[in-house]
Design a protein around this motif. Sequence first.
Motif, PDB file in Angstrom:
ATOM      1  N   ARG A 133      -6.030  -5.248   0.055  1.00 10.81           N
ATOM      2  CA  ARG A 133      -7.322  -4.645  -0.750  1.00 10.81           C
ATOM      3  C   ARG A 133      -8.405  -4.385   0.361  1.00 10.81           C
ATOM      4  O   ARG A 133      -9.098  -3.465   0.346  1.00 10.81           O
ATOM      5  CB  ARG A 133      -7.904  -5.531  -1.530  1.00 10.81           C
ATOM      6  CG  ARG A 133      -7.120  -5.887  -2.954  1.00 10.81           C
ATOM      7  CD  ARG A 133      -7.609  -4.523  -3.878  1.00 10.81           C
ATOM      8  NE  ARG A 133      -9.021  -4.681  -4.274  1.00 10.81           N
ATOM      9  CZ  ARG A 133      -9.996  -3.915  -3.888  1.00 10.81           C
ATOM     10  NH1 ARG A 133      -9.873  -2.845  -3.076  1.00 10.81           N
ATOM     11  NH2 ARG A 133     -11.184  -4.078  -4.279  1.00 10.81           N
ATOM     12  N   PHE A 140      -1.049   4.719  -1.690  1.00 11.18           N
ATOM     13  CA  PHE A 140      -2.437   4.798  -1.041  1.00 11.18           C
ATOM     14  C   PHE A 140      -2.438   5.561   0.358  1.00 11.18           C
ATOM     15  O   PHE A 140      -1.485   5.221   1.095  1.00 11.18           O
ATOM     16  CB  PHE A 140      -2.777   3.452  -0.677  1.00 11.18           C
ATOM     17  CG  PHE A 140      -4.266   3.415   0.006  1.00 11.18           C
ATOM     18  CD1 PHE A 140      -5.253   3.579  -0.705  1.00 11.18           C
ATOM     19  CD2 PHE A 140      -4.289   2.770   1.267  1.00 11.18           C
ATOM     20  CE1 PHE A 140      -6.731   3.286   0.044  1.00 11.18           C
ATOM     21  CE2 PHE A 140      -5.481   2.704   1.989  1.00 11.18           C
ATOM     22  CZ  PHE A 140      -6.648   2.933   1.478  1.00 11.18           C
ATOM     23  N   GLN A 184      -7.655  -1.048   1.852  1.00 13.60           N
ATOM     24  CA  GLN A 184      -8.068  -0.108   0.915  1.00 13.60           C
ATOM     25  C   GLN A 184      -9.395   0.266   1.251  1.00 13.60           C
ATOM     26  O   GLN A 184      -9.977   1.416   1.190  1.00 13.60           O
ATOM     27  CB  GLN A 184      -7.768  -0.468  -0.287  1.00 13.60           C
ATOM     28  CG  GLN A 184      -6.433  -0.429  -0.845  1.00 13.60           C
ATOM     29  CD  GLN A 184      -6.126  -1.003  -2.239  1.00 13.60           C
ATOM     30  OE1 GLN A 184      -6.982  -1.678  -2.908  1.00 13.60           O
ATOM     31  NE2 GLN A 184      -5.259  -0.428  -2.873  1.00 13.60           N
ATOM     32  N   LEU A 203       0.818  -1.408  -0.020  1.00 14.97           N
ATOM     33  CA  LEU A 203      -0.032  -0.044  -0.097  1.00 14.97           C
ATOM     34  C   LEU A 203       0.842   1.174  -0.066  1.00 14.97           C
ATOM     35  O   LEU A 203       0.480   2.219  -0.653  1.00 14.97           O
ATOM     36  CB  LEU A 203      -0.813   0.168   1.358  1.00 14.97           C
ATOM     37  CG  LEU A 203      -2.334  -0.980   1.341  1.00 14.97           C
ATOM     38  CD1 LEU A 203      -2.693  -0.995   2.556  1.00 14.97           C
ATOM     39  CD2 LEU A 203      -2.995  -0.960  -0.149  1.00 14.97           C
TER      40      LEU A 203
END
Length: 410
Positions: free
Chosen positions: A397, A155, A400, A150
Motif C-alpha cells: 500500500r 497496479f 501504491q 501489486l
Amino acid sequence: MARKLVAGAVMALAGLGASAQTPDAALLKRAEQVKPEALKLLGRMVNIDSGTFSEKGLNAVGALASAELKKLGFKVETFSAAPAAGKNIVATLNGKGKGRVLLVAHMDTVYADGTAKANPFRIEGSRAYGPGIMDDKGGIVVALYALKLLKESGFRDFARITVLLNTNEETGSHGSRELIEKTVKEHDVALNLEPGRAADGVVIARKGSGEIGMEVQGKAAHAGVAAKQGVNAAMEAAHQVIQLSELGNEEKGTTVNWTVLKSGDRSNVIPDLATAQADIRVSVPEEFDRVEQDIARISSKQLIKDAKVSIHLRRGFPPMPQSPVTDALAAKANEIYGELGRKLTLESTGGAADASLMFAAGVPTLDGLGIVGGGIHTPGEYAEIESIPPRVYLLARLIQEAGKGLQLPR
C-alpha cells in the motif's frame, strides 16, 4: 532528546492507528495467502551463509532474489561492490504513473560461514529462527511479496519502482555507498527494509556510526630475561583504551565502546604490536569532529614513550535525525496500518543503516519496514511469522500511495 522527539511523534500520530478506513480486501487476502510461500523462500535464503565477506553466499542470495525479481518483470543489473564482496543488485520496473519509489535491503549478515548449517532455518510455534532471518533476509522477502501482490493486482500507477540489494551494509556500505547515493537521487521516496521493531514499529531516526582503529608498535624482547629491552605494545594499547574510554557524551547521545583488542601470541615474549577497535555512534554529525579532536589530544599522553601510537576515526553512516518529512511519511504508513486496525510505533535507534545515506541525499525516507522479530546479531535471531501478512500489505500500500505521488514537506 531523541526519545522525547519520538515520544512526541507517537502522540501526534496516535489517532491514525485507529483509522476506520476500509482495507483493500483483495490485497489483504492475498497477503495472508502468500505467507506459506514467503516462509519457504525465507527459509531458502536463511540457509545460505551470506556474511559480509562471503562472496559465494552473497552471490547465491543475489541470484535467488534476482530470479524472483525477473519473474515480476524487473530489469536486473549487477554492480561491483569492491572492495567489498559480492555483487550489488539494482532492479527496475517502469510504470505509467508519476511517483518514483526506491526499495532498499541488504543481503549480508554478521554470521560466519558454517552458521547456517549449525543453526538452520526452523519454525517453533509462532516464530521462525535462523541467521539473518530478520536482518535482513526478511526485508528482502517482504519486498518481493509486496511487489508480487501489486503485479497480480495490475497496479501500474507509478513512474518507476527500483529495488536495490546491498552486499555490505553490516560493515558500513563502503562498497555500495556511491551506488546508493546515485540511485536514491533518481527517486521521490525511499523505503528501507531493515527489520520492523519488536513492538511492531518503524524507524524514524537513527544514529550515525563509525569505527576507531588503533595500532601500537613496540619492540619484542624476552619477557623473563630482557623485558626492559622491549617496548610493550600491549601495555601502551591498554593504557590508550582506558584513557580513551571517556570519549562518549551521554547528553549528546554519543557512545564509544572498545570492542576488539589483539596483541601477542606467546606469554614469554614482550609484544611488538597491538591493535584495538572501537564502535562509535553519534546523534549529531559534529560529534564526529569533536571525537576526532579529542582522540588526538588524549592519545598524545603515552604510558610508554618509545611506543608508536597511530589512531584514526573512520566515519560510517551519517545520523538520520527526526524530521517533518519523515514524520509525514510515517503518518501515511500509520494511516495505512490503521486500515488493518493496527498502529505502528515510531522509534529511534542506535543502530546505523542505509536509510541514513538516503536521508542525507535529501530524499524522503522511512525505515524499519521489514519483518518483525528480535535477537538481531545473535544465535537466537527470530521473526514473528504472523507479521508477514500485515507487513507485506503495508509495504504494498505504501508503494501504491508513493507511486501515485505523495505530497510531503521538503
